[in-house]
Scaffold this motif. Structure first.
Motif, PDB file in Angstrom:
ATOM      1  N   SER A   1      43.293  20.550  38.851  1.00  0.00           N
ATOM      2  CA  SER A   1      41.980  20.975  38.365  1.00  0.00           C
ATOM      3  C   SER A   1      42.107  22.275  37.591  1.00  0.00           C
ATOM      4  O   SER A   1      41.446  22.475  36.570  1.00  0.00           O
ATOM      5  N   GLN A   2      42.929  23.168  38.096  1.00  0.00           N
ATOM      6  CA  GLN A   2      43.135  24.444  37.410  1.00  0.00           C
ATOM      7  C   GLN A   2      43.815  24.204  36.064  1.00  0.00           C
ATOM      8  O   GLN A   2      43.438  24.779  35.035  1.00  0.00           O
ATOM      9  N   LEU A   3      44.814  23.320  36.082  1.00  0.00           N
ATOM     10  CA  LEU A   3      45.645  23.160  34.883  1.00  0.00           C
ATOM     11  C   LEU A   3      44.905  22.487  33.736  1.00  0.00           C
ATOM     12  O   LEU A   3      45.118  22.841  32.576  1.00  0.00           O
ATOM     13  N   VAL A   4      44.018  21.537  34.038  1.00  0.00           N
ATOM     14  CA  VAL A   4      43.303  20.885  32.923  1.00  0.00           C
ATOM     15  C   VAL A   4      42.335  21.878  32.276  1.00  0.00           C
ATOM     16  O   VAL A   4      42.157  21.878  31.050  1.00  0.00           O
ATOM     17  N   ALA A   5      41.732  22.757  33.093  1.00  0.00           N
ATOM     18  CA  ALA A   5      40.847  23.782  32.518  1.00  0.00           C
ATOM     19  C   ALA A   5      41.667  24.777  31.701  1.00  0.00           C
ATOM     20  O   ALA A   5      41.283  25.167  30.597  1.00  0.00           O
ATOM     21  N   LEU A   6      42.826  25.136  32.251  1.00  0.00           N
ATOM     22  CA  LEU A   6      43.694  26.085  31.555  1.00  0.00           C
ATOM     23  C   LEU A   6      44.165  25.519  30.215  1.00  0.00           C
ATOM     24  O   LEU A   6      44.211  26.234  29.197  1.00  0.00           O
ATOM     25  N   ALA A   7      44.503  24.224  30.193  1.00  0.00           N
ATOM     26  CA  ALA A   7      44.976  23.602  28.948  1.00  0.00           C
ATOM     27  C   ALA A   7      43.929  23.735  27.847  1.00  0.00           C
ATOM     28  O   ALA A   7      44.259  24.007  26.689  1.00  0.00           O
ATOM     29  N   LEU A   8      42.655  23.555  28.217  1.00  0.00           N
ATOM     30  CA  LEU A   8      41.585  23.687  27.206  1.00  0.00           C
ATOM     31  C   LEU A   8      41.603  25.080  26.571  1.00  0.00           C
ATOM     32  O   LEU A   8      41.391  25.226  25.369  1.00  0.00           O
ATOM     33  N   THR A   9      41.894  26.096  27.376  1.00  0.00           N
ATOM     34  CA  THR A   9      41.861  27.475  26.844  1.00  0.00           C
ATOM     35  C   THR A   9      43.117  27.804  26.048  1.00  0.00           C
ATOM     36  O   THR A   9      43.171  28.835  25.386  1.00  0.00           O
TER      37      THR A   9
ATOM     38  N   LEU B   1      37.103  28.989  34.275  1.00  0.00           N
ATOM     39  CA  LEU B   1      36.836  29.197  32.838  1.00  0.00           C
ATOM     40  C   LEU B   1      36.055  30.484  32.609  1.00  0.00           C
ATOM     41  O   LEU B   1      36.316  31.214  31.646  1.00  0.00           O
ATOM     42  N   ALA B   2      35.090  30.774  33.484  1.00  0.00           N
ATOM     43  CA  ALA B   2      34.301  31.996  33.305  1.00  0.00           C
ATOM     44  C   ALA B   2      35.203  33.221  33.434  1.00  0.00           C
ATOM     45  O   ALA B   2      35.064  34.195  32.685  1.00  0.00           O
ATOM     46  N   GLY B   3      36.158  33.162  34.374  1.00  0.00           N
ATOM     47  CA  GLY B   3      37.096  34.276  34.529  1.00  0.00           C
ATOM     48  C   GLY B   3      37.943  34.458  33.282  1.00  0.00           C
ATOM     49  O   GLY B   3      38.135  35.577  32.788  1.00  0.00           O
ATOM     50  N   LEU B   4      38.440  33.341  32.719  1.00  0.00           N
ATOM     51  CA  LEU B   4      39.273  33.427  31.516  1.00  0.00           C
ATOM     52  C   LEU B   4      38.439  33.857  30.314  1.00  0.00           C
ATOM     53  O   LEU B   4      38.896  34.634  29.474  1.00  0.00           O
ATOM     54  N   ALA B   5      37.204  33.351  30.253  1.00  0.00           N
ATOM     55  CA  ALA B   5      36.317  33.743  29.150  1.00  0.00           C
ATOM     56  C   ALA B   5      36.084  35.251  29.186  1.00  0.00           C
ATOM     57  O   ALA B   5      36.143  35.931  28.155  1.00  0.00           O
TER      58      ALA B   5
ATOM     59  N   GLN C   1      37.966  37.554  30.167  1.00  0.00           N
ATOM     60  CA  GLN C   1      39.132  38.325  29.712  1.00  0.00           C
ATOM     61  C   GLN C   1      39.313  38.251  28.201  1.00  0.00           C
ATOM     62  O   GLN C   1      40.126  38.955  27.631  1.00  0.00           O
ATOM     63  N   ARG C   2      38.561  37.299  27.572  1.00  0.00           N
ATOM     64  CA  ARG C   2      38.775  37.096  26.123  1.00  0.00           C
ATOM     65  C   ARG C   2      37.501  37.342  25.323  1.00  0.00           C
ATOM     66  O   ARG C   2      37.362  36.804  24.227  1.00  0.00           O
ATOM     67  N   ASP C   3      36.563  38.056  25.901  1.00  0.00           N
ATOM     68  CA  ASP C   3      35.300  38.347  25.205  1.00  0.00           C
ATOM     69  C   ASP C   3      34.542  37.087  24.804  1.00  0.00           C
ATOM     70  O   ASP C   3      33.819  37.084  23.805  1.00  0.00           O
ATOM     71  N   ALA C   4      34.743  36.025  25.537  1.00  0.00           N
ATOM     72  CA  ALA C   4      33.969  34.804  25.306  1.00  0.00           C
ATOM     73  C   ALA C   4      32.933  34.678  26.422  1.00  0.00           C
ATOM     74  O   ALA C   4      32.978  35.419  27.416  1.00  0.00           O
ATOM     75  N   ARG C   5      31.981  33.727  26.255  1.00  0.00           N
ATOM     76  CA  ARG C   5      30.997  33.480  27.317  1.00  0.00           C
ATOM     77  C   ARG C   5      30.930  31.983  27.590  1.00  0.00           C
ATOM     78  O   ARG C   5      31.028  31.167  26.666  1.00  0.00           O
ATOM     79  N   LEU C   6      30.747  31.668  28.847  1.00  0.00           N
ATOM     80  CA  LEU C   6      30.696  30.253  29.253  1.00  0.00           C
ATOM     81  C   LEU C   6      29.264  29.871  29.602  1.00  0.00           C
ATOM     82  O   LEU C   6      28.598  30.577  30.368  1.00  0.00           O
TER      83      LEU C   6
ATOM     84  N   VAL D   1      30.524  31.131  39.317  1.00  0.00           N
ATOM     85  CA  VAL D   1      30.617  31.696  37.973  1.00  0.00           C
ATOM     86  C   VAL D   1      30.221  33.166  37.924  1.00  0.00           C
ATOM     87  O   VAL D   1      30.815  33.963  37.215  1.00  0.00           O
ATOM     88  N   HIS D   2      29.219  33.537  38.717  1.00  0.00           N
ATOM     89  CA  HIS D   2      28.651  34.869  38.537  1.00  0.00           C
ATOM     90  C   HIS D   2      29.515  35.985  39.085  1.00  0.00           C
ATOM     91  O   HIS D   2      29.182  37.144  38.962  1.00  0.00           O
ATOM     92  N   ARG D   3      30.629  35.614  39.668  1.00  0.00           N
ATOM     93  CA  ARG D   3      31.540  36.668  40.102  1.00  0.00           C
ATOM     94  C   ARG D   3      32.725  36.763  39.161  1.00  0.00           C
ATOM     95  O   ARG D   3      33.752  37.316  39.485  1.00  0.00           O
ATOM     96  N   SER D   4      32.594  36.194  37.969  1.00  0.00           N
ATOM     97  CA  SER D   4      33.694  36.270  37.023  1.00  0.00           C
ATOM     98  C   SER D   4      33.720  37.657  36.382  1.00  0.00           C
ATOM     99  O   SER D   4      32.752  38.406  36.459  1.00  0.00           O
ATOM    100  N   VAL D   5      34.842  37.942  35.740  1.00  0.00           N
ATOM    101  CA  VAL D   5      35.002  39.242  35.077  1.00  0.00           C
ATOM    102  C   VAL D   5      33.879  39.423  34.056  1.00  0.00           C
ATOM    103  O   VAL D   5      33.580  38.524  33.281  1.00  0.00           O
TER     104      VAL D   5
END
Ligand code: SAM
Length: 486
Positions: free
Chosen positions: A279-287, A312-316, A318-323, A340-344
């Motif tokens: 589950s983690q890896l398929v989301a990571l692949a998208l990013t 995804l929210a955590g990765l977003a 870190q990259r100035d994106a929003r989910l 989601v609401h505890r993401s960076v």
């Protein structure tokens, strides 16, 4: 031999509303008493609720353990008996069928779970045979009365005449002449599902189904607990310090060898969570797919309960994106919000929405995840009873919704944007079947080689798609297609 193309012993439905409490004993809702032999009684109540009203064992069992204040060894035994019996149900039914004079389909839905529970203890546990029979008959006396308990006693004594291996030699079809039927009984799967999984694996249908067998066996193993360290909020090193070990493939994952995940501080603080590694890896692949131009607007169209959205929210963040995370069921959207609401930098927003009727404009997103509702045939280790709920006919009934959601995902992506189509199922009609059907009707998207974005993971590529497998990767059987919008 009875045809096991689906759970052959489905009883007629009983009226709903009886709860899991099966017997005649009065229950005080304010303070339910701990039953005698709490582990077996609780396992029985869950098995019966699964049989009679399609209850979910993974929800009902923890609720009953809590309600009855069952902990420690009794809780561990109740869990083993419940899941062990559900996993091997097809095998036990074949054996029980051989032990009674009439068809097993005619056995009452109160009695059938107690027979399976007894067979499991006799054939697959270290419980001494006399204790397995006596304790099960004791449960039977209390839940179905003396008369039917005598029937249970007689059947279980016949079951005890052979061990599991000897029984399989008697009840399973011959491997050479009927490999599908053989594997269905030996590894406790509906026959049609063995064929469907073999097709997804690419196993030769005329051969011995040599790779299908380890997959079916893996479905009957207890899956290890995998954690995700939420990007920017916890690290794998934190989890390792708490007793976990770094995972093989995902840079965010750690395996917990044993114990309750909630004992880890990071899990209690929601900086880490339980999440399958695939589950983690398929989301990571998208990013990881490069997109030219802006990369700030991400969409998760089927977000509940929020595992991938949380990552995804955590990765977003870190990259100035929003989910934007959309989920049609309000209660599940609430779970997404917690994830989601505890993401960076609080990079996620959650909406209750039907993604087949999007509230966003076409072409609005740079990256889109569509993790569609599916049969769940990729998560049989964690939901063992789900294998008996589907038929070949119902296994395809989500395909129109899956196609609709993928088409809307492609609409939502801007030119040059990327879409990840994901299912927790390897079943071909809901994986490549959906992707190929949707792409046949439009010319604005191209398939990317998904394995290129998961480069260090062996044996995940199936053509341009990615398919994880429990027996190869120790993960759920998660499918991924990556599509570039043109
Ligand atoms: C496979 S689950 C998604 C799992 C999630 N991505 C995760 O990692 O936790 C599919 C979700 O889609 C939701 N769903 C089904 N139809 C939908 C629709 N039309 N619009 C939005 N969500 C939908 C279901 O309620 C379910 O929560």
């Amino acid at each position: 031999m009875t045809d096991r193309s689906r759970s052959p012993y489905r009883p007629s439905r009983r009226p709903k509303g009886g709860g899991a409490q099966g017997g005649k004993g009065k229950k005080n809702p304010a303070a339910p008493p701990t039953p005698r032999d709490p582990a077996r009684r609780t396992a029985y109540d869950v098995l019966r609720a699964v049989e009679e009203r399609d209850a979910y064992a993974n929800l009902l069992l923890p609720a009953l353990l809590r309600e009855r204040n069952i902990t420690g060894r009794d809780a561990a035994l109740a869990t083993e008996l419940t899941y062990g019996t559900l996993r091997r149900q097809g095998t036990y039914d074949a054996i029980l069928d051989a032990c009674i004079d009439r068809s097993l389909t005619s056995v009452d839905t109160e009695v059938l779970p107690v027979l399976r529970l007894g067979a499991h203890q006799q054939l697959s546990t270290n419980i001494p045979p006399h204790a397995a029979v006596n304790s099960t008959v004791d449960i039977a006396r209390r839940v179905v009365g003396h008369h039917r308990a005598r029937f249970v006693n007689a059947v279980l004594r016949k079951v005890g005449a052979r061990d599991l291996e000897a029984w399989l030699a008697v009840v399973a079809p011959d491997r050479d002449t009927d490999p599908t039927g053989h594997l269905a009984v030996v590894h406790s799967h509906p026959r049609w599902m063995v064929s469907a999984l073999a097709a997804a694996l690419g196993d030769d249908p005329e051969g011995r189904l040599d790779e299908t067998e380890p997959l079916l066996a893996a479905h009957n193993e207890r899956p290890r607990v995998t954690l995700v360290a939420k990007p920017g909020r916890a690290s794998v090193a934190d989890l390792v310090e708490g007793g976990a070990t770094a995972a093989r493939y995902s840079p965010f994952a750690a395996y917990l060898p044993e114990g309750d995940p909630a004992l880890l501080r990071e899990v209690r603080q929601r900086r880490a969570a339980v999440q399958d590694e695939a589950s983690q890896l398929v989301a990571l692949a998208l990013t990881r797919v490069s997109v030219a131009g802006a990369d700030t607007r991400w969409l998760d169209m089927c977000a509940g309960p929020g595992g991938k959205a949380g990552l995804l929210a955590g990765l977003a963040g870190q990259r100035d994106a929003r989910l934007l995370a959309a989920e049609v069921q309000p209660a599940r959207a609430g779970l997404v919000a917690q994830a989601v609401h505890r993401s960076v930098r609080d990079a996620g927003r959650v909406v209750v929405a039907d993604s087949t009727r999007p509230a966003w404009r076409d072409g609005a997103f740079d990256r889109v995840l569509v993790d569609v509702p599916c049969t769940g045939m990729g998560a049989l280790r964690r939901r063992p009873e789900s294998r008996w709920r589907r038929t070949p006919e119902t296994a395809g009934e989500l395909a129109p919704l899956q196609r609709d959601l993928l088409a809307r995902a492609l609409d939502a992506a801007r030119p040059g944007g990327v879409v990840a189509y994901v299912t927790c199922s390897p079943h071909l009609p809901e994986t490549r079947g959906v992707v190929e059907d949707v792409l046949a009707g439009r010319s604005d998207a191209a398939v990317l080689r998904a394995a290129d974005f998961l480069d260090d993971i062996p044996d995940v590529a199936t053509g341009d798609y990615v398919q994880f497998w429990p027996h190869r990767h120790g993960t759920d059987a998660m499918f991924l297609a990556l599509l570039r919008k043109s």
